[in-house]
Design a protein around this motif. Structure first.
Motif, PDB file in Angstrom:
ATOM      1  N   VAL A 169       0.856  -1.185   0.000  1.00  0.00           N
ATOM      2  CA  VAL A 169       0.000   0.000   0.000  1.00  0.00           C
ATOM      3  C   VAL A 169       0.892   1.234   0.000  1.00  0.00           C
ATOM      4  O   VAL A 169       1.878   1.298   0.756  1.00  0.00           O
ATOM      5  N   SER A 170       0.562   2.193  -0.840  1.00  0.00           N
ATOM      6  CA  SER A 170       1.347   3.417  -0.931  1.00  0.00           C
ATOM      7  C   SER A 170       0.411   4.621  -0.946  1.00  0.00           C
ATOM      8  O   SER A 170      -0.724   4.539  -1.438  1.00  0.00           O
ATOM      9  N   LYS A 171       0.904   5.715  -0.399  1.00  0.00           N
ATOM     10  CA  LYS A 171       0.120   6.941  -0.326  1.00  0.00           C
ATOM     11  C   LYS A 171       0.926   8.103  -0.872  1.00  0.00           C
ATOM     12  O   LYS A 171       2.101   8.269  -0.533  1.00  0.00           O
ATOM     13  N   TYR A 172       0.292   8.894  -1.713  1.00  0.00           N
ATOM     14  CA  TYR A 172       0.907  10.098  -2.257  1.00  0.00           C
ATOM     15  C   TYR A 172      -0.092  11.241  -2.148  1.00  0.00           C
ATOM     16  O   TYR A 172      -1.086  11.276  -2.868  1.00  0.00           O
ATOM     17  N   GLY A 173       0.182  12.139  -1.207  1.00  0.00           N
ATOM     18  CA  GLY A 173      -0.774  13.220  -0.980  1.00  0.00           C
ATOM     19  C   GLY A 173      -2.081  12.669  -0.436  1.00  0.00           C
ATOM     20  O   GLY A 173      -2.115  11.977   0.583  1.00  0.00           O
ATOM     21  N   ARG A 174      -3.160  12.970  -1.108  1.00  0.00           N
ATOM     22  CA  ARG A 174      -4.485  12.487  -0.702  1.00  0.00           C
ATOM     23  C   ARG A 174      -4.868  11.174  -1.358  1.00  0.00           C
ATOM     24  O   ARG A 174      -5.928  10.620  -1.069  1.00  0.00           O
ATOM     25  N   LEU A 175      -4.025  10.662  -2.238  1.00  0.00           N
ATOM     26  CA  LEU A 175      -4.343   9.459  -2.995  1.00  0.00           C
ATOM     27  C   LEU A 175      -3.639   8.253  -2.388  1.00  0.00           C
ATOM     28  O   LEU A 175      -2.450   8.296  -2.083  1.00  0.00           O
ATOM     29  N   THR A 176      -4.392   7.159  -2.195  1.00  0.00           N
ATOM     30  CA  THR A 176      -3.845   5.911  -1.657  1.00  0.00           C
ATOM     31  C   THR A 176      -4.200   4.774  -2.605  1.00  0.00           C
ATOM     32  O   THR A 176      -5.341   4.664  -3.059  1.00  0.00           O
ATOM     33  N   ALA A 177      -3.212   3.933  -2.894  1.00  0.00           N
ATOM     34  CA  ALA A 177      -3.427   2.778  -3.766  1.00  0.00           C
ATOM     35  C   ALA A 177      -2.813   1.555  -3.112  1.00  0.00           C
ATOM     36  O   ALA A 177      -1.785   1.647  -2.423  1.00  0.00           O
ATOM     37  N   GLY A 178      -3.451   0.401  -3.313  1.00  0.00           N
ATOM     38  CA  GLY A 178      -2.952  -0.800  -2.675  1.00  0.00           C
ATOM     39  C   GLY A 178      -3.253  -2.051  -3.462  1.00  0.00           C
ATOM     40  O   GLY A 178      -4.177  -2.096  -4.290  1.00  0.00           O
ATOM     41  N   LEU A 179      -2.468  -3.085  -3.185  1.00  0.00           N
ATOM     42  CA  LEU A 179      -2.603  -4.387  -3.829  1.00  0.00           C
ATOM     43  C   LEU A 179      -2.425  -5.450  -2.756  1.00  0.00           C
ATOM     44  O   LEU A 179      -1.541  -5.351  -1.897  1.00  0.00           O
ATOM     45  N   GLN A 180      -3.269  -6.501  -2.801  1.00  0.00           N
ATOM     46  CA  GLN A 180      -3.178  -7.577  -1.808  1.00  0.00           C
ATOM     47  C   GLN A 180      -3.340  -8.928  -2.473  1.00  0.00           C
ATOM     48  O   GLN A 180      -4.215  -9.123  -3.328  1.00  0.00           O
ATOM     49  N   TYR A 181      -2.480  -9.865  -2.048  1.00  0.00           N
ATOM     50  CA  TYR A 181      -2.557 -11.254  -2.502  1.00  0.00           C
ATOM     51  C   TYR A 181      -3.056 -12.109  -1.349  1.00  0.00           C
ATOM     52  O   TYR A 181      -2.462 -12.143  -0.270  1.00  0.00           O
ATOM     53  N   GLU A 182      -4.152 -12.797  -1.552  1.00  0.00           N
ATOM     54  CA  GLU A 182      -4.749 -13.637  -0.521  1.00  0.00           C
ATOM     55  C   GLU A 182      -5.367 -14.857  -1.189  1.00  0.00           C
ATOM     56  O   GLU A 182      -6.505 -14.820  -1.658  1.00  0.00           O
ATOM     57  N   PRO A 183      -4.630 -15.977  -1.274  1.00  0.00           N
ATOM     58  CA  PRO A 183      -5.146 -17.164  -1.961  1.00  0.00           C
ATOM     59  C   PRO A 183      -6.381 -17.714  -1.274  1.00  0.00           C
ATOM     60  O   PRO A 183      -6.427 -17.847  -0.051  1.00  0.00           O
ATOM     61  N   LEU A 184      -7.369 -18.032  -2.075  1.00  0.00           N
ATOM     62  CA  LEU A 184      -8.631 -18.557  -1.558  1.00  0.00           C
ATOM     63  C   LEU A 184      -8.609 -20.065  -1.414  1.00  0.00           C
ATOM     64  O   LEU A 184      -9.337 -20.622  -0.606  1.00  0.00           O
ATOM     65  N   TYR A 185      -7.812 -20.736  -2.215  1.00  0.00           N
ATOM     66  CA  TYR A 185      -7.797 -22.197  -2.191  1.00  0.00           C
ATOM     67  C   TYR A 185      -6.358 -22.689  -2.097  1.00  0.00           C
ATOM     68  O   TYR A 185      -5.427 -22.062  -2.598  1.00  0.00           O
ATOM     69  N   SER A 186      -6.200 -23.830  -1.438  1.00  0.00           N
ATOM     70  CA  SER A 186      -4.876 -24.452  -1.332  1.00  0.00           C
ATOM     71  C   SER A 186      -4.635 -25.310  -2.565  1.00  0.00           C
ATOM     72  O   SER A 186      -5.411 -26.213  -2.888  1.00  0.00           O
ATOM     73  N   THR A 187      -3.556 -25.030  -3.274  1.00  0.00           N
ATOM     74  CA  THR A 187      -3.234 -25.772  -4.479  1.00  0.00           C
ATOM     75  C   THR A 187      -1.729 -25.852  -4.636  1.00  0.00           C
ATOM     76  O   THR A 187      -0.999 -24.952  -4.225  1.00  0.00           O
ATOM     77  N   LYS A 188      -1.237 -26.943  -5.225  1.00  0.00           N
ATOM     78  CA  LYS A 188       0.187 -27.123  -5.450  1.00  0.00           C
ATOM     79  C   LYS A 188       0.593 -26.669  -6.849  1.00  0.00           C
ATOM     80  O   LYS A 188       1.724 -26.873  -7.271  1.00  0.00           O
ATOM     81  N   ASP A 189      -0.321 -26.060  -7.570  1.00  0.00           N
ATOM     82  CA  ASP A 189      -0.028 -25.565  -8.904  1.00  0.00           C
ATOM     83  C   ASP A 189       0.933 -24.390  -8.809  1.00  0.00           C
ATOM     84  O   ASP A 189       0.707 -23.439  -8.062  1.00  0.00           O
ATOM     85  N   ASP A 190       2.035 -24.455  -9.576  1.00  0.00           N
ATOM     86  CA  ASP A 190       3.026 -23.384  -9.522  1.00  0.00           C
ATOM     87  C   ASP A 190       2.484 -22.077 -10.071  1.00  0.00           C
ATOM     88  O   ASP A 190       3.075 -21.019  -9.835  1.00  0.00           O
ATOM     89  N   SER A 191       1.397 -22.143 -10.822  1.00  0.00           N
ATOM     90  CA  SER A 191       0.840 -20.926 -11.414  1.00  0.00           C
ATOM     91  C   SER A 191      -0.196 -20.249 -10.527  1.00  0.00           C
ATOM     92  O   SER A 191      -0.925 -19.381 -10.979  1.00  0.00           O
ATOM     93  N   LYS A 192      -0.264 -20.647  -9.236  1.00  0.00           N
ATOM     94  CA  LYS A 192      -1.306 -20.096  -8.371  1.00  0.00           C
ATOM     95  C   LYS A 192      -1.122 -18.605  -8.139  1.00  0.00           C
ATOM     96  O   LYS A 192      -2.081 -17.900  -7.838  1.00  0.00           O
ATOM     97  N   LEU A 193       0.124 -18.098  -8.272  1.00  0.00           N
ATOM     98  CA  LEU A 193       0.348 -16.668  -8.046  1.00  0.00           C
ATOM     99  C   LEU A 193      -0.313 -15.802  -9.100  1.00  0.00           C
ATOM    100  O   LEU A 193      -0.505 -14.607  -8.888  1.00  0.00           O
ATOM    101  N   ILE A 194      -0.628 -16.381 -10.250  1.00  0.00           N
ATOM    102  CA  ILE A 194      -1.256 -15.592 -11.309  1.00  0.00           C
ATOM    103  C   ILE A 194      -2.758 -15.829 -11.379  1.00  0.00           C
ATOM    104  O   ILE A 194      -3.414 -15.384 -12.322  1.00  0.00           O
ATOM    105  N   ASN A 195      -3.309 -16.525 -10.389  1.00  0.00           N
ATOM    106  CA  ASN A 195      -4.755 -16.716 -10.341  1.00  0.00           C
ATOM    107  C   ASN A 195      -5.409 -15.383  -9.983  1.00  0.00           C
ATOM    108  O   ASN A 195      -5.193 -14.864  -8.885  1.00  0.00           O
TER     109      ASN A 195
END
Length: 405
Positions: A169-195
């Motif tokens: 999360v970053s803030k510049y002046g009055r503007l705040t933008a953020g990104l969060q990764y929170e996997p919903l399902y447990s999987t051994k697929d190596d591509s889960k980060l791009i779900n």
């Protein structure tokens, strides 16, 4: 013979009442949560939509006590210790209950000089351990005035989900933008980060210092799990009205009130035929009015029901807060009531005095706050100081929660 000098009448003053709750319970554990979940007005909206709205046909009790001989320790259905009386960011608490988990420990250590912190939530005794979270969560974070990043893991036992959550999360002046990764399902697929369903992003625009004496607002837009769009708005107002208390002195001409207003709109974007259509789009709105140090009126409404709550706080030692809420179920067409009782001795009542134009704050003889800054202060506190972010002259309940994003 001497001439008696005419005594000038005292200047007109405005009462500035203390807040009903400070710090908010959410602020006491915010170092255990993702900054993404707490920003964009989410913490303020959570308190607005939930505090003092007691469940229908239920009686709730909350006890928050501080031993007189150790101000670092208090009890609120848990045993809690924190390193500094005015800083809730470094603490440890022990939770014991007949529910699950039976015994749980939470701890957080934050070093403001470096902006780094570590935290953990470990259920020591639990009736069942099904998901990795039942074994505990540990995390690291970095926080400054403009940037927050961190991650959490579930090391007990080894989990297929790594990390459990991660945010930026970053803030510049009055503007705040953020990104969060929170996997919903447990999987051994190596591509889960791009779900895409494991990612959420949000942007917010806000104004305000975070002090209750400064009006503020926050507008946020969020795309949650790539399947839900959330729009929210929260505004805090500080207004003055004429005093209607005949027991006040003649120089008291007004009182400061705190008004809060917020709404939240959630709309699902994915077309899932199995999803409950009633939850595809929801809208709720709420408002709060603190008339003085004793009375708080709140109300909220949504498609399924509406609730009105009234809270009365007595500033005895310890202080008692009694609340009653009436909930109208729109689907069933009936009204039910809930009651709540809260006991706490963390602070004492203290009215501040301000001139009618809110130019400066001056301590009165009635001020009995624990902060020692009032005793050592040589100069008066001006509105220009408040606007510039200098809150050192204010008692703790009127300061911002902290300059940590």
């Amino acid at each position: 013979m001497g001439i008696w000098a005419s005594k000038e009448p005292p200047p007109p003053m405005v009462l500035v009442p203390p807040l009903f709750d400070f710090p908010p319970l959410g602020a006491r554990i915010r170092m255990l949560e993702s900054s993404y979940n707490l920003l964009f007005g989410k913490l303020a909206l959570k308190c607005l939509f939930e505090d003092y709205f007691d469940e229908a046909r239920q009686y709730s009790t909350r006890i928050l006590l501080k031993p007189l001989d150790d101000p670092h320790v208090d009890i609120i259905a848990t045993f809690r210790w924190q390193s500094d009386v005015h800083d809730p960011h470094t603490f440890a608490d022990l939770f014991v209950a007949n529910a699950d988990p039976v015994l749980r420990i939470r701890s957080s250590a934050y070093y403001p000089k470096y902006g780094v912190g570590a935290f953990g939530i470990i259920p020591l005794i639990s009736k069942r351990r099904v998901i990795p979270d039942d074994y505990g969560v540990m995390g690291l974070r970095y926080g400054s005035g403009n940037l927050s990043l961190g991650l959490t893991v579930t090391p007990f036992p080894k989990s297929d989900i790594f990390p459990r959550t991660a945010w930026l999360v970053s803030k510049y002046g009055r503007l705040t933008a953020g990104l969060q990764y929170e996997p919903l399902y447990s999987t051994k697929d190596d591509s889960k980060l791009i779900n895409p369903k494991d990612w959420s992003c949000a942007v917010g625009y806000g104004l305000g210092s975070g002090s209750p004496l400064s009006p503020s607002f926050n507008f946020g837009l969020e795309l949650a799990n790539s399947s839900q769009f959330v729009a929210s708005f929260y505004q805090h107002l500080v207004v003055q009205r004429k005093v209607q208390n005949p027991f006040e002195e003649n120089d008291i001409i007004g009182i400061t009130n705190y008004l809060d207003f917020g709404f939240e709109l959630k709309t699902r974007l994915d077309d899932n035929s199995t999803t409950d259509k009633s939850s595809d789009s929801t809208f709720q709105i709420a408002a709060s009015w603190q008339a003085n140090k004793n009375f708080l009126l709140k109300g909220k409404a949504g498609p399924r029901g509406s609730t009105l709550a009234l809270a009365f706080k007595s500033w005895w030692k310890p202080a008692f807060t009694f609340s009653i809420s009436a909930t109208n179920d729109h689907t069933a067409g009936n009204t039910s009531f809930g009651f709540g009782l809260r006991v706490e001795n963390l602070r004492e009542a203290s009215y501040e005095r301000a001139d009618p134009n809110f130019v400066m704050l001056t301590p009165s003889k009635e001020h009995v706050a624990e902060s020692l800054l009032w005793n050592d202060r040589k100069s008066q506190f001006y509105q220009s100081d408040l606007s510039s972010g200098n809150f050192d002259g204010l008692p703790k309940e009127l300061r911002p929660l902290g300059k940590i994003l």
